[in-house]
Scaffold this motif. Sequence first.
Motif, PDB file in Angstrom:
ATOM      1  N   UNK A  58       0.837  -1.207   0.000  1.00  0.00           N
ATOM      2  CA  UNK A  58       0.000   0.000   0.000  1.00  0.00           C
ATOM      3  C   UNK A  58       0.868   1.251   0.000  1.00  0.00           C
ATOM      4  N   UNK A  59       1.932   1.240   0.813  1.00  0.00           N
ATOM      5  CA  UNK A  59       2.831   2.393   0.862  1.00  0.00           C
ATOM      6  C   UNK A  59       3.518   2.596  -0.483  1.00  0.00           C
ATOM      7  N   UNK A  60       3.966   1.491  -1.085  1.00  0.00           N
ATOM      8  CA  UNK A  60       4.630   1.579  -2.386  1.00  0.00           C
ATOM      9  C   UNK A  60       3.659   2.092  -3.458  1.00  0.00           C
ATOM     10  N   UNK A  61       2.414   1.648  -3.389  1.00  0.00           N
ATOM     11  CA  UNK A  61       1.399   2.105  -4.342  1.00  0.00           C
ATOM     12  C   UNK A  61       1.158   3.602  -4.184  1.00  0.00           C
ATOM     13  N   UNK A  62       1.081   4.063  -2.938  1.00  0.00           N
ATOM     14  CA  UNK A  62       0.898   5.500  -2.697  1.00  0.00           C
ATOM     15  C   UNK A  62       2.067   6.301  -3.264  1.00  0.00           C
ATOM     16  N   UNK A  63       3.292   5.809  -3.040  1.00  0.00           N
ATOM     17  CA  UNK A  63       4.478   6.486  -3.578  1.00  0.00           C
ATOM     18  C   UNK A  63       4.433   6.522  -5.100  1.00  0.00           C
ATOM     19  N   UNK A  64       4.035   5.400  -5.701  1.00  0.00           N
ATOM     20  CA  UNK A  64       3.972   5.322  -7.163  1.00  0.00           C
ATOM     21  C   UNK A  64       2.914   6.285  -7.704  1.00  0.00           C
ATOM     22  N   UNK A  65       1.770   6.351  -7.047  1.00  0.00           N
ATOM     23  CA  UNK A  65       0.714   7.273  -7.480  1.00  0.00           C
ATOM     24  C   UNK A  65       1.191   8.718  -7.403  1.00  0.00           C
ATOM     25  N   UNK A  66       1.916   9.051  -6.343  1.00  0.00           N
ATOM     26  CA  UNK A  66       2.446  10.413  -6.207  1.00  0.00           C
ATOM     27  C   UNK A  66       3.462  10.705  -7.309  1.00  0.00           C
ATOM     28  N   UNK A  67       4.308   9.741  -7.608  1.00  0.00           N
ATOM     29  CA  UNK A  67       5.309   9.912  -8.663  1.00  0.00           C
ATOM     30  C   UNK A  67       4.635  10.099 -10.017  1.00  0.00           C
ATOM     31  N   UNK A  68       3.642   9.280 -10.304  1.00  0.00           N
ATOM     32  CA  UNK A  68       2.924   9.390 -11.582  1.00  0.00           C
ATOM     33  C   UNK A  68       2.238  10.754 -11.690  1.00  0.00           C
ATOM     34  N   UNK A  69       1.615  11.210 -10.619  1.00  0.00           N
ATOM     35  CA  UNK A  69       0.943  12.513 -10.646  1.00  0.00           C
ATOM     36  C   UNK A  69       1.956  13.629 -10.881  1.00  0.00           C
ATOM     37  N   UNK A  70       3.112  13.541 -10.212  1.00  0.00           N
ATOM     38  CA  UNK A  70       4.151  14.559 -10.381  1.00  0.00           C
ATOM     39  C   UNK A  70       4.685  14.549 -11.815  1.00  0.00           C
TER      40      UNK A  70
END
Length: 102
Positions: free
Chosen positions: A35-47
């Motif tokens: 879940x933490x990795x998914x959140x990080x990935x979502x933030x990276x994709x948005x950025x």
Amino acid sequence: MGLGSTAKKIQALSDRAETMYKQVQKLQKRITGLEEKTDETNETVARLDHQLTEQRELLLAIAEEQGIDGEEILAEAAIDEADVDEPSSSERDATAGETTAE
């Protein structure tokens, strides 16, 4: 059935329950990590999406400044990409022939 037999069965059941509990704890940790990795990935994709949008606008502005129609170039590139992704009629015919030959 004697008490010794019952005690052994209870102990075996207790051992299995403890093993399962440890497995559940490991799964919970893995899920939390995912879940933490998914959140990080979502933030990276948005950025990255935001940066890409900014870069596109900048390039279009530079193209316009140079008298180039950036939107037309993008449209042509999209058409070219669609042509590359779509198999030609001869490729479709060859694939259809393979399918029916089997």
